[in-house]
Scaffold this motif. Structure first.
Motif, PDB file in Angstrom:
ATOM      1  N   SER A  33      29.994  16.111  26.494  1.00 36.53           N
ATOM      2  CA  SER A  33      29.187  17.459  27.106  1.00 36.53           C
ATOM      3  C   SER A  33      29.774  17.469  28.417  1.00 36.53           C
ATOM      4  O   SER A  33      29.775  18.681  28.774  1.00 36.53           O
ATOM      5  CB  SER A  33      27.805  17.419  26.976  1.00 36.53           C
ATOM      6  N   GLY A  34      29.936  16.452  29.243  1.00 33.39           N
ATOM      7  CA  GLY A  34      30.630  16.643  30.803  1.00 33.39           C
ATOM      8  C   GLY A  34      31.904  17.488  30.750  1.00 33.39           C
ATOM      9  O   GLY A  34      32.163  18.316  31.536  1.00 33.39           O
ATOM     10  N   LYS A  37      31.189  21.321  29.716  1.00 30.15           N
ATOM     11  CA  LYS A  37      29.874  22.023  30.512  1.00 30.15           C
ATOM     12  C   LYS A  37      30.282  23.587  30.767  1.00 30.15           C
ATOM     13  O   LYS A  37      31.194  23.810  31.060  1.00 30.15           O
ATOM     14  CB  LYS A  37      29.650  21.301  31.585  1.00 30.15           C
ATOM     15  N   GLY A  68      23.984  21.352  28.616  1.00 29.43           N
ATOM     16  CA  GLY A  68      24.959  22.134  29.833  1.00 29.43           C
ATOM     17  C   GLY A  68      25.480  23.337  28.975  1.00 29.43           C
ATOM     18  O   GLY A  68      26.507  24.039  30.049  1.00 29.43           O
TER      19      GLY A  68
END
Ligand code: UDP
Length: 426
Positions: A33-34, A37, A68
Motif C-alpha cells: 500500500s505504501g 498510496k 491510503g
C-alpha cells in the motif's frame, strides 16, 4: 447527478484489524500500500445493497481507503425496464437458453450512453481516477464513452458471474466492450473467454469480512431471541438457505430437499431468507410467488422476503442469527459464480450442503469441509446424515472455518486488488 449515485458514509473499517487474524497478508498489504498510496480508484456497479457484489464493496471501499487509497463507489439508478434487461443478460451469461432481442439491446445501450453516460463523463472529469473498475454487465458498456474524457484511467472489468456456459450470442454482443478493458477479473479459471488474451485476465476469489455485523460471532441465545421476535417460535431443529429468490439458487430444490429429509426428521424446520433489497433483480418477486405456492400450509417453513418482516432488526443481524441457529445450511444452487452465502456459513462453522457448481466447488471439498450435491435426494441424505452425527457436523464445520480463514477472508482480496492496481498502473 441522477443516474450514477455516489455511495457515501459507509461504516469505517480499518485494515489494522487484520494484523492478528491474517498477519502475513497484513504485512504484505501494508508494504504494497505504501507504493500506491494516494491512487484514486472509481468502482461502479449496479446496487449498493443486496447481493454479493454490494456485500463485498461495502467492506472493500472503506478498507482500501484505510490503506491510503482514495476509493470512490457509484451505483446505477436505472428504471425497471433497464434492470429487467440486465437480469436477462445475467441469466443468459449464466447459461439460460433464450435470446436478447434487438430492442432490448438497443434500450440497454441507449440508457447507458445517454443517461448513465452523462454522469459517467462528469465523474471522470471531476475525479480524474487512476483506475476505473466496472462490476458486472449492468454498467459494462460505459467503457465505450471513455474516449470522450481527457485523462484516460486504466480500466478493469470485474465479472462476478458463473461464465462457464454463457449463451454465445449474448457474449458476442458484449465482446467488443469487454475487449476494451485493460484487465478482466474473474472468480474462476473456467470462466475465461477463448478470445480474450489470457495476460489480461486475473482470477480473484471473492471473500467475506469476518468483522462485519453479519459475520462476527453470535451467541446461540441471541440468535434465538432475534428470530423469536421475528416469528420463529421454535425450538425444533432448523436448516436454512440464505439467497435471493432466483432460479439459479434453486429455492424449490432446497424445499424438496427439506421435505425429503423431513420424512426422517419429522420436526425439521426450514428458513428461506431472501429479503428483496437488490433493485437490479426484478425477477425475485416472481420466483417468490412460486416458492410460496410450494410451501403454503407448512408451519415449519419460514419465508423472509419483505424488509418489513425484519421489524427493527437489521438485515445483517438477522442473517447472522439465521446461520447461527441452523444445524445445517443449504445452498442448492445450479449455477453459482462463487456464492458468498456458502463462505459466510462456513465461517460460522456450519456444515454446508451446496449444489455442485463452479463457484461452490471452489470452496467446498466434498466430504471434507462440506458436501456437494446434484439432486434434492442427495441433499436430503446429507441433511439426515449430519443430523444423526454430531461429531461429523463438528469435524466438517471446523474444517470449513479453517478453509475460509486460509482462502476467503477479505484481507486476501484486498492484497489481490492492490497487486492488480500496482500492475495496471505500470
Ligand atoms: N443476503 C442478505 N439477505 C438476504 C439474502 C442474502 O444479506 O436476505 C446476502 C448474503 O448474506 C450474501 C449476499 O446477499 O452476502 C449474496 O451473495 P452471493 O454471492 O451468495 O449471491 P448473489 O446474490 O451475489 O448471487
Amino acid at each position: 447527478m441522477k443516474y450514477l449515485i455516489p455511495v457515501e458514509n459507509l461504516p469505517a473499517f480499518d485494515f489494522k484489524k487484520f494484523k492478528k487474524l491474517t498477519p502475513l497478508i497484513y504485512e504484505k498489504t501494508i508494504r504494497l500500500s505504501g507504493k500506491i498510496k494516494g491512487g484514486k480508484i472509481v468502482h461502479i456497479n449496479s446496487v449498493s445493497y443486496g447481493g454479493g457484489v454490494a456485500e463485498m464493496l461495502r467492506s472493500q471501499i472503506p478498507l482500501e481507503n484505510s490503506l491510503g487509497l482514495n476509493s470512490l463507489w457509484y451505483t446505477l439508478s436505472a428504471p425497471l425496464k433497464f434492470f429487467n434487461i440486465t437480469k436477462k443478460i445475467h441469466n443468459l451469461l449464466q447459461g439460460k437458453k433464450a435470446k436478447l432481442s434487438e430492442n432490448e439491446k438497443k434500450y440497454y445501450l441507449n440508457w447507458i450512453s445517454t443517461k448513465a453516460g452523462k454522469d459517467f463523463c462528469y465523474i471522470l472529469e471531476k475525479e480524474s481516477p487512476d483506475i476505473l473498475i466496472i462490476h458486472d454487465p449492468q454498467p459494462l458498456p460505459l467503457i465505450s464513452l471513455l474516449s470522450k474524457s481527457k485523462k484516460q484511467p486504466r480500466t478493469i472489468l470485474r465479472l462476478h458471474l458463473d461464465l462457464s456456459t454463457p449463451e454465445k450470442n449474448t457474449l458476442k454482443f458484449l465482446k467488443k466492450f469487454i475487449l476494451r478493458y485493460n484487465s478482466v477479473i474473474l472468480s474462476h479459471p473456467d470462466y475465461k473467454f477463448s478470445w480474450l488474451d489470457s495476460n489480461k485476465v486475473e482470477i480473484i476469489y471473492p471473500a467475506i469480512n469476518p468483522f462485519s455485523v453479519k459475520n462476527r460471532p453470535m451467541k446461540l441465545s441471541q440468535a434465538k431471541e432475534i428470530l423469536f421476535t421475528l416469528g420463529v417460535h421454535s425450538d425444533k431443529p432448523i436448516i436454512s438457505q440464505v439467497s435471493r429468490f432466483d432460479p439459479w439458487k434453486d429455492p424449490l430444490g432446497a424445499i424438496q430437499s427439506y421435505y425429503l429429509a423431513k420424512r426422517e426428521i419429522p420436526n425439521l424446520c426450514l428458513i428461506l431468507a431472501g429479503i428483496f433489497f437488490a433493485t437490479d433483480d426484478p425477477e425475485a418477486k416472481k420466483i417468490f410467488k412460486e416458492v410460496k405456492k410450494h410451501t403454503e400450509g407448512d408451519p415449519d417453513i419460514y419465508l423472509f422476503s419483505d424488509p418489513y418482516q425484519l421489524k427493527n432488526v437489521s438485515n445483517d443481524l438477522f442473517i447472522n442469527a439465521v446461520y447461527t441457529i441452523s444445524t445445517v445450511v443449504l445452498q442448492k444452487s445450479i449455477r453459482e459464480g462463487f456464492g458468498l452465502t456458502v463462505t459466510e456459513a462456513m465461517w460460522k462453522k456450519k456444515p454446508v450442503i451446496g449444489g455442485e457448481t463452479k463457484g461452490i466447488s471452489l470452496q467446498i471439498t466434498h466430504n471434507k469441509n462440506g458436501f456437494l450435491v446434484k439432486t434434492p435426494y442427495e441433499a436430503a441424505n446429507y441433511i439426515v446424515k449430519l443430523f444423526k452425527d454430531k461429531k461429523l457436523r463438528k469435524r466438517i464445520g471446523e474444517y470449513a472455518h479453517k478453509t475460509v480463514k486460509e482462502k476467503f477472508l477479505i484481507s486476501r482480496l484486498i492484497l489481490d486488488h492492490l497487486r492488480i492496481y500496482r500492475n495496471v498502473r505500470r
